[in-house]
Design a protein around this motif. Structure first.
Motif, PDB file in Angstrom:
ATOM      1  N   TYR A 136       0.199   6.586   0.361  1.00 35.32           N
ATOM      2  CA  TYR A 136      -0.416   5.463   1.054  1.00 35.32           C
ATOM      3  C   TYR A 136      -1.798   5.266   0.448  1.00 35.32           C
ATOM      4  CZ  TYR A 136      -1.951   2.202   4.592  1.00 35.32           C
ATOM      5  OH  TYR A 136      -2.400   1.062   5.221  1.00 35.32           O
ATOM      6  N   ILE A 137      -2.061   4.051  -0.030  1.00 36.72           N
ATOM      7  CA  ILE A 137      -3.300   3.756  -0.736  1.00 36.72           C
ATOM      8  C   ILE A 137      -4.171   2.870   0.147  1.00 36.72           C
ATOM      9  CG2 ILE A 137      -4.292   2.900  -2.869  1.00 36.72           C
ATOM     10  CD1 ILE A 137      -2.364   5.283  -3.194  1.00 36.72           C
ATOM     11  N   PHE A 138      -5.370   3.353   0.482  1.00 35.84           N
ATOM     12  CA  PHE A 138      -6.292   2.596   1.317  1.00 35.84           C
ATOM     13  C   PHE A 138      -7.003   1.514   0.502  1.00 35.84           C
ATOM     14  CE2 PHE A 138      -5.964   6.894   3.068  1.00 35.84           C
ATOM     15  CZ  PHE A 138      -5.549   6.614   4.360  1.00 35.84           C
ATOM     16  N   THR A 139      -7.570   1.908  -0.639  1.00 33.26           N
ATOM     17  CA  THR A 139      -8.230   0.988  -1.555  1.00 33.26           C
ATOM     18  C   THR A 139      -7.866   1.404  -2.968  1.00 33.26           C
ATOM     19  OG1 THR A 139     -10.277   2.266  -1.921  1.00 33.26           O
ATOM     20  CG2 THR A 139     -10.176   0.883   0.066  1.00 33.26           C
ATOM     21  N   ASN A 140      -8.360   0.667  -3.981  1.00 31.11           N
ATOM     22  CA  ASN A 140      -8.039   1.060  -5.349  1.00 31.11           C
ATOM     23  C   ASN A 140      -8.799   2.306  -5.787  1.00 31.11           C
ATOM     24  OD1 ASN A 140     -10.624   0.037  -5.734  1.00 31.11           O
ATOM     25  ND2 ASN A 140      -9.944  -1.800  -6.825  1.00 31.11           N
ATOM     26  N   ARG A 141      -9.561   2.921  -4.877  1.00 28.61           N
ATOM     27  CA  ARG A 141     -10.251   4.172  -5.195  1.00 28.61           C
ATOM     28  C   ARG A 141     -10.005   5.262  -4.158  1.00 28.61           C
ATOM     29  NH1 ARG A 141     -12.904   2.610  -9.467  1.00 28.61           N
ATOM     30  NH2 ARG A 141     -13.941   0.590  -9.583  1.00 28.61           N
ATOM     31  N   MET A 142      -9.093   5.029  -3.229  1.00 23.42           N
ATOM     32  CA  MET A 142      -8.854   6.003  -2.161  1.00 23.42           C
ATOM     33  C   MET A 142      -7.392   5.976  -1.755  1.00 23.42           C
ATOM     34  SD  MET A 142     -10.368   6.177   1.731  1.00 23.42           S
ATOM     35  CE  MET A 142     -12.063   6.028   1.194  1.00 23.42           C
ATOM     36  N   GLY A 143      -6.802   7.163  -1.642  1.00 24.80           N
ATOM     37  CA  GLY A 143      -5.413   7.207  -1.228  1.00 24.80           C
ATOM     38  C   GLY A 143      -4.958   8.600  -0.864  1.00 24.80           C
ATOM     39  N   ARG A 150       0.787  -1.224   0.000  1.00 26.07           N
ATOM     40  CA  ARG A 150       0.000   0.000   0.000  1.00 26.07           C
ATOM     41  C   ARG A 150       0.825   1.283   0.000  1.00 26.07           C
ATOM     42  NH1 ARG A 150      -5.356  -1.076   1.493  1.00 26.07           N
ATOM     43  NH2 ARG A 150      -5.685  -3.214   2.189  1.00 26.07           N
ATOM     44  N   ALA A 151       2.041   1.231   0.456  1.00 28.12           N
ATOM     45  CA  ALA A 151       2.799   2.467   0.674  1.00 28.12           C
ATOM     46  C   ALA A 151       4.089   2.467  -0.133  1.00 28.12           C
ATOM     47  CB  ALA A 151       3.111   2.640   2.156  1.00 28.12           C
ATOM     48  N   GLU A 152       4.553   3.678  -0.439  1.00 24.60           N
ATOM     49  CA  GLU A 152       5.786   3.852  -1.195  1.00 24.60           C
ATOM     50  C   GLU A 152       6.356   5.225  -0.881  1.00 24.60           C
ATOM     51  OE1 GLU A 152       6.031   2.464  -5.379  1.00 24.60           O
ATOM     52  OE2 GLU A 152       6.465   4.568  -5.823  1.00 24.60           O
ATOM     53  N   VAL A 153       7.680   5.296  -0.741  1.00 25.18           N
ATOM     54  CA  VAL A 153       8.378   6.556  -0.502  1.00 25.18           C
ATOM     55  C   VAL A 153       9.565   6.619  -1.454  1.00 25.18           C
ATOM     56  CG1 VAL A 153       9.649   7.964   1.154  1.00 25.18           C
ATOM     57  CG2 VAL A 153       7.699   6.611   1.932  1.00 25.18           C
ATOM     58  N   SER A 154       9.777   7.780  -2.046  1.00 24.66           N
ATOM     59  CA  SER A 154      10.936   7.958  -2.923  1.00 24.66           C
ATOM     60  C   SER A 154      11.608   9.292  -2.617  1.00 24.66           C
ATOM     61  CB  SER A 154      10.525   7.897  -4.398  1.00 24.66           C
ATOM     62  OG  SER A 154       9.686   8.987  -4.734  1.00 24.66           O
ATOM     63  N   HIS A 155      12.903   9.332  -2.846  1.00 29.02           N
ATOM     64  CA  HIS A 155      13.683  10.553  -2.636  1.00 29.02           C
ATOM     65  C   HIS A 155      14.582  10.762  -3.836  1.00 29.02           C
ATOM     66  CE1 HIS A 155      17.196  12.775  -0.555  1.00 29.02           C
ATOM     67  NE2 HIS A 155      16.291  13.649  -0.949  1.00 29.02           N
ATOM     68  N   ASN A 200       8.176  23.742  -1.318  1.00 30.16           N
ATOM     69  CA  ASN A 200       6.769  23.480  -1.603  1.00 30.16           C
ATOM     70  C   ASN A 200       6.337  22.140  -1.029  1.00 30.16           C
ATOM     71  OD1 ASN A 200       7.771  25.061  -4.316  1.00 30.16           O
ATOM     72  ND2 ASN A 200       5.721  25.680  -3.679  1.00 30.16           N
ATOM     73  N   VAL A 201       5.144  22.119  -0.486  1.00 33.15           N
ATOM     74  CA  VAL A 201       4.494  20.887  -0.050  1.00 33.15           C
ATOM     75  C   VAL A 201       3.164  20.779  -0.792  1.00 33.15           C
ATOM     76  CG1 VAL A 201       3.515  19.572   1.862  1.00 33.15           C
ATOM     77  CG2 VAL A 201       5.521  21.022   2.246  1.00 33.15           C
ATOM     78  N   ASP A 202       2.919  19.634  -1.409  1.00 35.51           N
ATOM     79  CA  ASP A 202       1.641  19.341  -2.052  1.00 35.51           C
ATOM     80  C   ASP A 202       1.144  18.005  -1.498  1.00 35.51           C
ATOM     81  OD1 ASP A 202       1.253  21.264  -4.659  1.00 35.51           O
ATOM     82  OD2 ASP A 202       3.365  20.891  -4.240  1.00 35.51           O
ATOM     83  N   MET A 203       0.063  18.043  -0.740  1.00 35.70           N
ATOM     84  CA  MET A 203      -0.486  16.828  -0.141  1.00 35.70           C
ATOM     85  C   MET A 203      -1.950  16.709  -0.537  1.00 35.70           C
ATOM     86  SD  MET A 203      -0.323  15.666   3.845  1.00 35.70           S
ATOM     87  CE  MET A 203      -0.816  14.035   4.379  1.00 35.70           C
ATOM     88  N   GLU A 204      -2.346  15.502  -0.949  1.00 36.87           N
ATOM     89  CA  GLU A 204      -3.715  15.332  -1.448  1.00 36.87           C
ATOM     90  C   GLU A 204      -4.320  14.017  -0.970  1.00 36.87           C
ATOM     91  OE1 GLU A 204      -5.950  14.440  -5.706  1.00 36.87           O
ATOM     92  OE2 GLU A 204      -4.259  15.847  -5.661  1.00 36.87           O
ATOM     93  N   TYR A 205      -5.569  14.115  -0.511  1.00 42.19           N
ATOM     94  CA  TYR A 205      -6.403  12.943  -0.242  1.00 42.19           C
ATOM     95  C   TYR A 205      -7.438  12.862  -1.353  1.00 42.19           C
ATOM     96  CZ  TYR A 205     -10.385  10.343   1.660  1.00 42.19           C
ATOM     97  OH  TYR A 205     -11.435   9.470   1.826  1.00 42.19           O
ATOM     98  N   ASN A 206      -7.577  11.687  -1.959  1.00 41.01           N
ATOM     99  CA  ASN A 206      -8.504  11.512  -3.072  1.00 41.01           C
ATOM    100  C   ASN A 206      -9.350  10.270  -2.842  1.00 41.01           C
ATOM    101  OD1 ASN A 206      -9.363  10.383  -5.813  1.00 41.01           O
ATOM    102  ND2 ASN A 206      -8.563  12.381  -6.414  1.00 41.01           N
ATOM    103  N   TRP A 207     -10.652  10.446  -2.983  1.00 37.05           N
ATOM    104  CA  TRP A 207     -11.588   9.332  -2.841  1.00 37.05           C
ATOM    105  C   TRP A 207     -12.554   9.346  -4.020  1.00 37.05           C
ATOM    106  CZ3 TRP A 207     -16.512   9.356   0.624  1.00 37.05           C
ATOM    107  CH2 TRP A 207     -17.191   8.132   0.473  1.00 37.05           C
ATOM    108  N   GLN A 208     -12.446   8.339  -4.872  1.00 39.79           N
ATOM    109  CA  GLN A 208     -13.394   8.188  -5.978  1.00 39.79           C
ATOM    110  C   GLN A 208     -14.568   7.361  -5.455  1.00 39.79           C
ATOM    111  OE1 GLN A 208     -12.693   5.589  -9.512  1.00 39.79           O
ATOM    112  NE2 GLN A 208     -12.642   7.522 -10.644  1.00 39.79           N
TER     113      GLN A 208
END
Length: 826
Positions: free
Chosen positions: A698-705, A648-653, A756-764
C-alpha cells in the motif's frame, strides 16, 4: 584447441574498427537561468530549447510511428542536466499508479539513458512514472532496454516532478553531474536515448530506434552534441545511519534492544572514479532467504539482499567469479580446535563484517577499473565437554580478507576484454584462495557476429594439520562461443571445460567442476506483428556433456521451444524435449567411482500469461517430466495472480505445486566393522513441495509506502524402497530398510517447513534520506510427520517456536557541496 584458436583468429581479423549504426543527434543548449523542478514548464528557457520528437516504436510494432506524441527538451548548466518532456495522452487513459521507488509496476513512464563515453557498454538510466515515482539503474555489458534486467539496486540522488493535464502529462528532471561519470574534455558528445511507455495502447517507443534484430541497447543510443565546459563536481556523500533492533523468540522472550550506528561513504576520487565504503554495517533488515530442502549433492545459491553488495557491483560480476554471499559466511572450525570429547553447542550464523569498500570507474581511454575489499571478524564458538560438562569458547573462523581486482577495456563495436582476480586471505592455518580470469567479447562491424571466451585459473592454498606444510590445489576453466545474434535467424555454438580441481568457491560460486559441455542453438524470431501475433520465436537447443576426469560420456539433451505474444497482449509458450538415451550422474552417490545411471527421460512445458495492464493479471506454468523405465513422473505447476486495488494497493499470490514421484536419489552410506565403505544406498522416494508466496503493498505517496511478503515452503519426502549402487553402475536390491530398530521410525522421511514474514514501512523524507521500520518473523520445522494434510501441517508449523526481529533504521544523506555552500554563505 588449435582449431578453436584458428576460428577465433579468422573471425577477429574480419572485425572492422567502427560500427555503422545510424544515430540521431541534437545540439545541447546551455542555460544560465534557474530551473524550478515542479513539472510546470513556465520558464522561458524551455520554450527556446530545441524540441526532440519523432519517437519510433520498439513494441508492439518495431520501426513504426507511435500512436502517442512525445516532445522532449534538453538543457544544461554548470551544475546539472535538465530534461523536460510532454507526453500526450488523455487524462482518463493515463496509467497513473502509485508504487514504491524502483518499482515501475504498470504505470506509464518516461526515461532517459546516458552513455557519456559512447562505448555502448556502460551507462545509467533514470525513469519517472506519471505518479512521480523514481527508478534508476546502471547498465553494463551493453545494458538491456527492459530496465528491470539491469542493476536496479543502485540509487542515485536526483530531482524530478510530474504534472497531469487534460490531454498530456509532463515530467521534469534535474540530474546533478554527480550522478553521471564522464571525462574532463572541454567539449563532449554523450550517448543518450529517451523512452516512453504508454500502457493504454501497450506501446514502448524510443527517440533513437531500438532495432530488435540488433543485439544490445546502449549501442543503439543517439547523441547529444556540444556539451561545453562542464566539470565533474566534487562527489563526496555521507550516509550516516542509526538503527535499533529488538529480537524476540518463543523460547527466550524479548531480548535487550541493540543500538547500532555506522556510515556509508561515496567519494569521487576524480572525474571518473568513485570510492564506496561501508563502516560497521548493519544488515539486520535484509529480506529473508528462500530456504528450501536440499536433497542434491550441491550447494544452494541464495540471492544477495544486502544493499552494499547489490549496488554498483556489475563490473565485479563480469567474469562470474564474485559471489558476495561468501563475505560474512562461516566455514567452520579451525582444524584441531576440539578434543575428542567436545561438541559444538553454539555456532554463529555469520561472521561480523568490519568494513567493505569498492573503487570503480573508467578512464578516458575506456579502461574500467574495479577494486573491492572486505574484512570480516573472527567468529567464536561455544563447545561442551560431554564427560565433564565444562564449556569453553574457541575460535571458529579466523579473520578474513576478501579482494577483487577488475580491469575492463572497452573496444570498438561494443567489444571488450576483461581481467579479473579474486583472492581470500585468512588468518592462522585456514585455507587461502586465488582465482584469475580473462574474458573477452568481440563483435564484428555490423554487430552480426559475436565471439566470447573465458579462461580461468584457480588456486586453493591449504596447510597440513600435523606438519603445517603448504599444499596447493590448482585447476582451470575455459569456454568459447560463437553466436550470430542479428536478424530473424540466429544460431550459435559453445564449448565449456572445467578441470576436476577448478575451485572458485572461496569468493565465487560453482556447484560442481569436472565437466565438459557443448551447446548449440538455432532460433527464428519474428519481431513485427503478423497474423494473430505481435511477435513470436522458435528455438532449438542441444547439449552434450562429459566428465572431464576421467573423460566419460555424461548426457545429451535437446529441447524445442515456441514463445509468442498475441494481439491481445497475452503471452504463451510451449516446449518439448528430453534426454533420449541413458545419462550418467557422477555426483549423486557422494562417492568417487560410484556412477548413477539414469534411463531416458522426456518433458513438456506450457505457460500462459494474461495482459499485465489489466486490474487482474493471471499467469500459469505447467511442466510434466517422465522417465518411463522407472515409472518416474514429475510435475511442476505454477499459478500466480495479481490484483490491483485502486491506484495505491496491490496484492499478489504465487502458488507452486511440485511433485517427483518414484524419484531415485541418494539416501545413505553403510560401513563395515572396520569402518570401510560397504554400500552406497539410493532410495526410491516421492517428493512433494508446496510453496505459497503472498506479496502486498500500500503506497501512501510516491515517497512513502508499506510492503509485505509472506512465504510458506512445505516439502515432504517419503521413501518407499532402497537399492544398492554398485561400482559397476548398477542398482540392485538391498536389505537396507531405512527403519530405526529402536523407534521403528523411518530414518530418511522428511517433513520440512519454513515460514517467513517480511514487512517494511519506508519513508523517503528527503532526497537520499529515509526511515525504515521492518518486522521479520521466521519459523522452521523439520520432522518426519509426512502423513499430515496441508491444513494440519500449516497449523503445526504456525504454532512452532518462532523468531521475530523489529528493526528501525534512519539514514540521512549529506552532500559535501551543500554543506560547503552553507558554510560559505555564513
Amino acid at each position: 584447441m588449435r582449431l578453436l584458436c584458428l576460428i577465433l583468429l579468422s573471425l577477429c581479423c574480419t572485425f572492422s574498427l567502427s560500427a555503422q549504426l545510424a544515430k540521431k543527434s541534437f545540439d545541447a543548449e546551455r542555460t544560465s537561468a534557474k530551473i524550478k523542478i515542479d513539472g510546470i514548464l513556465d520558464e522561458g528557457e524551455w520554450a527556446n530549447a530545441p524540441m526532440i520528437s519523432d519517437f519510433v516504436q520498439r513494441r508492439p510494432a518495431p520501426g513504426t510511428a507511435p500512436q502517442r506524441k512525445t516532445e522532449v527538451f534538453f538543457l544544461y548548466d554548470d551544475d546539472a542536466v535538465y530534461i523536460a518532456a510532454r507526453l500526450y495522452e488523455k487524462k482518463d487513459e493515463v496509467f497513473n499508479l502509485l508504487t514504491n521507488r524502483d518499482n515501475i509496476g504498470n504505470s506509464d513512464y518516461f526515461g532517459v539513458s546516458f552513455d557519456p563515453y559512447q562505448a555502448g557498454l556502460n551507462g545509467v538510466g533514470l525513469f519517472v512514472t506519471v505518479a512521480g515515482v523514481q527508478y534508476d539503474t546502471r547498465y553494463s555489458n551493453g545494458g538491456n532496454e527492459r530496465i528491470w534486467r539491469n542493476d536496479e539496486d543502485w540509487n542515485a540522488v536526483w530531482g524530478s516532478a510530474t504534472q497531469v493535464y487534460d490531454d498530456h502529462w509532463v515530467v521534469e528532471y534535474k540530474i546533478p553531474y554527480a550522478v553521471l561519470r564522464f571525462n574532463s574534455k572541454s567539449v563532449q558528445d554523450w550517448g543518450i536515448n529517451f523512452v516512453r511507455v504508454s500502457n493504454s495502447v501497450n506501446e514502448t517507443s524510443f527517440w533513437n530506434p531500438i532495432d530488435p534484430e540488433i543485439n544490445g541497447f546502449l549501442n543503439q543510443a543517439g547523441i547529444v552534441k556540444g556539451i561545453r565546459d562542464v566539470k565533474p563536481p566534487t562527489r563526496l556523500f555521507f550516509y550516516p545511519y542509526v538503527s535499533t533492533v529488538v529480537s524476540r523468540s518463543t523460547e527466550a522472550g524479548v531480548g535487550t534492544p541493540q543500538i547500532n550506528g555506522g556510515m556509508d561513504i561515496k567519494y569521487g576520487i576524480n572525474d571518473a572514479f568513485t570510492l564506496d565504503m561501508t563502516l560497521i554495517p548493519d544488515f539486520s533488515g535484509v529480506r529473508s532467504d528462500n530456504q528450501v530442502l536440499n536433497l542434491s549433492p550441491f550447494e544452494v545459491r541464495f540471492d544477495e539482499n544486502r544493499q552494499f553488495f547489490t549496488e554498483g557491483v556489475e563490473l565485479f560480476n563480469k567474469a562470474g567469479l564474485f559471489y558476495s554471499r561468501r563475505i560474512g559466511s562461516t566455514q567452520g572450525l579451525t582444524s584441531g580446535s576440539l578434543s575428542d570429547n567436545e561438541t559444538v553447542t553454539f555456532r554463529p550464523q555469520a561472521a561480523q563484517l568490519i568494513n567493505a569498500s569498492k573503487i570503480t570507474g573508467r578512464t578516458n581511454s575506456g579502461l574500467g577499473i574495479g577494486l573491492f575489499n572486505a574484512i570480516t571478524d573472527r567468529t567464536t564458538l561455544e563447545v561442551e565437554d560431554e564427560v565433564t560438562g565444562a564449556t569453553r569458547q574457541v575460535e571458529g573462523d579466523p579473520m578474513a580478507n576478501f579482494n577483487v581486482l577488475v580491469l575492463d577495456q572497452n573496444l570498438k563495436n561494443n567489444s571488450s576484454v576483461t581481467f579479473t582476480n579474486t583472492s581470500v586471505l585468512r588468518g592462522k592455518l585456514a585455507d587461502d584462495a586465488n582465482v584469475t580470469g580473462l574474458n573477452f567479447s568481440l563483435n564484428d562491424n555490423n554487430l552480426n557476429w559475436r565471439v566470447r571466451g573465458f579462461y580461468g585459473y584457480s588456486q586453493v592454498f591449504s596447510y597440513d594439520d600435523e606438519t603445517g606444510d603448504r599444499q596447493i590445489k590448482s585447476g582451470y576453466k575455459y569456454n568459447v562461443s560463437i553466436q550470430k545474434n542479428r536478424g530473424n535467424l540466429r544460431f550459435g555454438v559453445s564449448r565449456n571445460v572445467e578441470s576436476d580441481n577448478y575451485d572458485i568457491n572461496d569468493l565465487g560460486f560453482l556447484r560442481r567442476p569436472n565437466r565438459i559441455e557443448h551447446q548449440g542453438n538455432v532460433s527464428y524470431n519474428q519481431f513485427k506483428p503478423k497474423g494473430v501475433f505481435n511477435n513470436w520465436s522458435v528455438r532449438l537447443n542441444g547439449n552434450y556433456n562429459e566428465l572431464y576426469e576421467p573423460k566419460t560420456f555424461g548426457s545429451w539433451r535437446t529441447n524445442l521451444n515456441f514463445n509468442a505474444q498475441l494481439k491481445n497482449f497475452w503471452w504463451f509458450s510451449a516446449e518439448v524435449g528430453g534426454s533420449p538415451q541413458a545419462s550418467y550422474d557422477f555426483f549423486e552417490s557422494r562417492v568417487s567411482g560410484y556412477i548413477f545411471k539414469k534411463p531416458a527421460s522426456y518433458t513438456t512445458n506450457f505457460s500462459l500469461r494474461t495482459d499485465g495492464r489489466k486490474m487482474v493479471r493471471v499467469s500459469g506454468r505447467a511442466r510434466f517430466w517422465k522417465r518411463p523405465e522407472w515409472d518416474q513422473n514429475d510435475s511442476f505447476i505454477n499459478v500466480s495472480a495479481r490484483v490491483r486495488i485502486g491506484e495505491r494497493a496491490e496484492v499478489s499470490h504465487n502458488l507452486d505445486l511440485q511433485s517427483r514421484l518414484n524419484e531415485r536419489g541418494y539416501a545413505t552410506r553403510l560401513y563395515d566393522d572396520n569402518g570401510d565403505l560397504d554400500q552406497v544406498i539410493l532410495g526410491q522416494r516421492d517428493v512433494r513441495n508446496v510453496i505459497n508466496t503472498v506479496n502486498g503493498r500500500y503506497i501512501f505517496t510516491n515517497r512513502m509506502g508499506v510492503t509485505m511478503r509472506v512465504r510458506h515452503y512445505w516439502s515432504r519426502v517419503e521413501y518407499k524402497d532402497f537399492y544398492q549402487l554398485t561400482e559397476s553402475d548398477q542398482l540392485v536390491n538391498s536389505d537396507y530398510t531405512g527403519i530405526d530398530n529402536d523407534t521403528a521410525e523411518k530414518i530418511h522421511d522428511r517433513n520440512f517447513n519454513t515460514f517467513n514474514v517480511d514487512m517494511e514501512y519506508n519513508w523517503q523524507f528527503a532526497p537520499g534520506s529515509e526511515i525504515r521500520a521492518i518486522w521479520k518473523r521466521s519459523i522452521g520445522t523439520d520432522n518426519k510427520n509426512t502423513d499430515l494434510n496441508f491444513l494440519n501441517n500449516f497449523g503445526d508449523t504456525f504454532s512452532a517456536p518462532n523468531f521475530d526481529t523489529i528493526t528501525i533504521r534512519l539514514v540521512y544523506f549529506i552532500d559535501y557541496l551543500n554543506v560547503k555552500k552553507i558554510f560559505t554563505r555564513s
